[in-house]
Design a protein around this motif. Sequence first.
Motif, PDB file in Angstrom:
ATOM      1  N   TRP A  82       0.838  -1.211   0.000  1.00  0.00           N
ATOM      2  CA  TRP A  82       0.000   0.000   0.000  1.00  0.00           C
ATOM      3  C   TRP A  82       0.865   1.250   0.000  1.00  0.00           C
ATOM      4  CZ3 TRP A  82      -1.131   4.292   3.034  1.00  0.00           C
ATOM      5  CH2 TRP A  82      -2.358   4.925   2.796  1.00  0.00           C
ATOM      6  N   GLU A  85       2.816   1.675  -3.318  1.00  0.00           N
ATOM      7  CA  GLU A  85       1.972   2.192  -4.404  1.00  0.00           C
ATOM      8  C   GLU A  85       1.851   3.710  -4.316  1.00  0.00           C
ATOM      9  OE1 GLU A  85      -2.476   1.597  -6.401  1.00  0.00           O
ATOM     10  OE2 GLU A  85      -2.000   0.676  -4.472  1.00  0.00           O
ATOM     11  N   ASN A  86       1.721   4.254  -3.103  1.00  0.00           N
ATOM     12  CA  ASN A  86       1.667   5.705  -2.949  1.00  0.00           C
ATOM     13  C   ASN A  86       2.961   6.351  -3.426  1.00  0.00           C
ATOM     14  OD1 ASN A  86      -0.870   5.542  -1.793  1.00  0.00           O
ATOM     15  ND2 ASN A  86      -0.137   5.681   0.307  1.00  0.00           N
ATOM     16  N   ARG A  89       3.173   6.151  -7.237  1.00  0.00           N
ATOM     17  CA  ARG A  89       2.246   7.071  -7.911  1.00  0.00           C
ATOM     18  C   ARG A  89       2.735   8.504  -7.828  1.00  0.00           C
ATOM     19  NH1 ARG A  89      -3.843   5.914  -6.123  1.00  0.00           N
ATOM     20  NH2 ARG A  89      -4.159   7.513  -7.718  1.00  0.00           N
ATOM     21  N   GLY A 364       3.713   8.867   0.443  1.00  0.00           N
ATOM     22  CA  GLY A 364       4.038   8.928  -0.984  1.00  0.00           C
ATOM     23  C   GLY A 364       5.167   9.871  -1.327  1.00  0.00           C
TER      24      GLY A 364
END
Length: 434
Positions: A82, A85-86, A89, A364
């Motif tokens: 999780w 992925e941040n 991105r 992120g």
Amino acid sequence: MSAPMSAPDFIKRSAAHAVEQDRALSDSVARMLAELETGGEAVAQRMARDLDRFEGDIVVSDEAIAAACKRVPQKLKDDIAWAQENIARFAQAQRDSIRETEVELRPGLVAGQRLIPVQAAGCYVPGGRYSHIASAMMTVTTAKIAGVPHIAAVSPPRADAPAGVPDAILYTLNLCGADRVLALGGIQGVAAMAFGLFGLPRADILVGPGNQYVAEAKRLLYGRVGIDMVAGPTDSLVIADRTADPLVVAWDLIGQAEHGANSPVWLVTDSAELATEVARLAPLCAEELPEPNRSAAKAAWDGLGEIILCKDRDEMAAEADRIAPEHLHVQAADLDWWKGRLCCYGSLFLGEDSTVAFGDKAAGTNHVLPTSGAARYTGGLSVHKFLKTVTWQQVDHRALPRLAAVTASISRFEGMEGHARTADIRLARLGQNS
């Protein structure tokens, strides 16, 4: 004529002062790097034995990585995925914000820029007292999104890890796309990537946080290879007004102070009441931590913690810009004003619901950031660090006469006759061919 700005008051002042570069440390690191460059893998293996008490395989095999991945609990895998992925991105958004360009500056004179990733990146992942899963994500993911063809990672070996490197770090490096992992830390780990040991290509850039020996090795190698930055101890500053919760502020300061006794933290506020309460609460928060975090946080707060009382928000902002912290957390009214006004920080955290730990681990944005006031002139690790912005130009007969004449004129004024002749010959050839 406006009156000069008054100096802020220190409710709590740092007991320590900046020290000069440790010459003995620098000399020691330089000697070790020279020995590693000359002796290669044999010296790196000896240092691993002597310094880390590690006698296992330096190169972590695909089979060992696969086995480590199986041992990682699924809940931790899900959490890492999780967060990764941040980070991916956000890195992709950064990559998408820059582009290759081509422009016709004059008829027949075309110039442009290309974005070319470095060919090999070396990522250092700390693994001493703490297993820095997040550093593995921040460095390898960002290099991967930038398009780097080969990404190596090194991490200090630990006796309690079957493959040398802790399972969770190996899982993370594999998830993020590291091409080769070495169970090798410290100066020898940095040198292995820089000099191309153990089958690695020589790194074009070295990135990632580490202790003072790692930082000094990177500093000494800079020029031969690129580096993200010369990093010192992590630091954090909180701006808070009377609307802030003193307990939240105290924990945000102590939460960063646990990095180590050499990690400065600051509170900048215009509220004497808040300053007094945070000064009371911060030591109590530190006492709640387990060891060794408790001792580290207490030492950092006692020796390097500061509480600075300002008269208004303009003075608060000026003080934050003067310090130029790695992490800057605003817990004050009118967040848009602060976002527009502040200009010297590594990463900005806006509002009470943000916290530096979010950026450190999972939000992120990248946590490899400038320290020790370097935020005055640079930002943190990003896809830009792995990309070379290179330029090109092409000229045809329409642009050549004026371009050659101007170049020759400026060159001769500077006394650079050879430069002028390279313009002259093209102008003459154009006349012959017309």
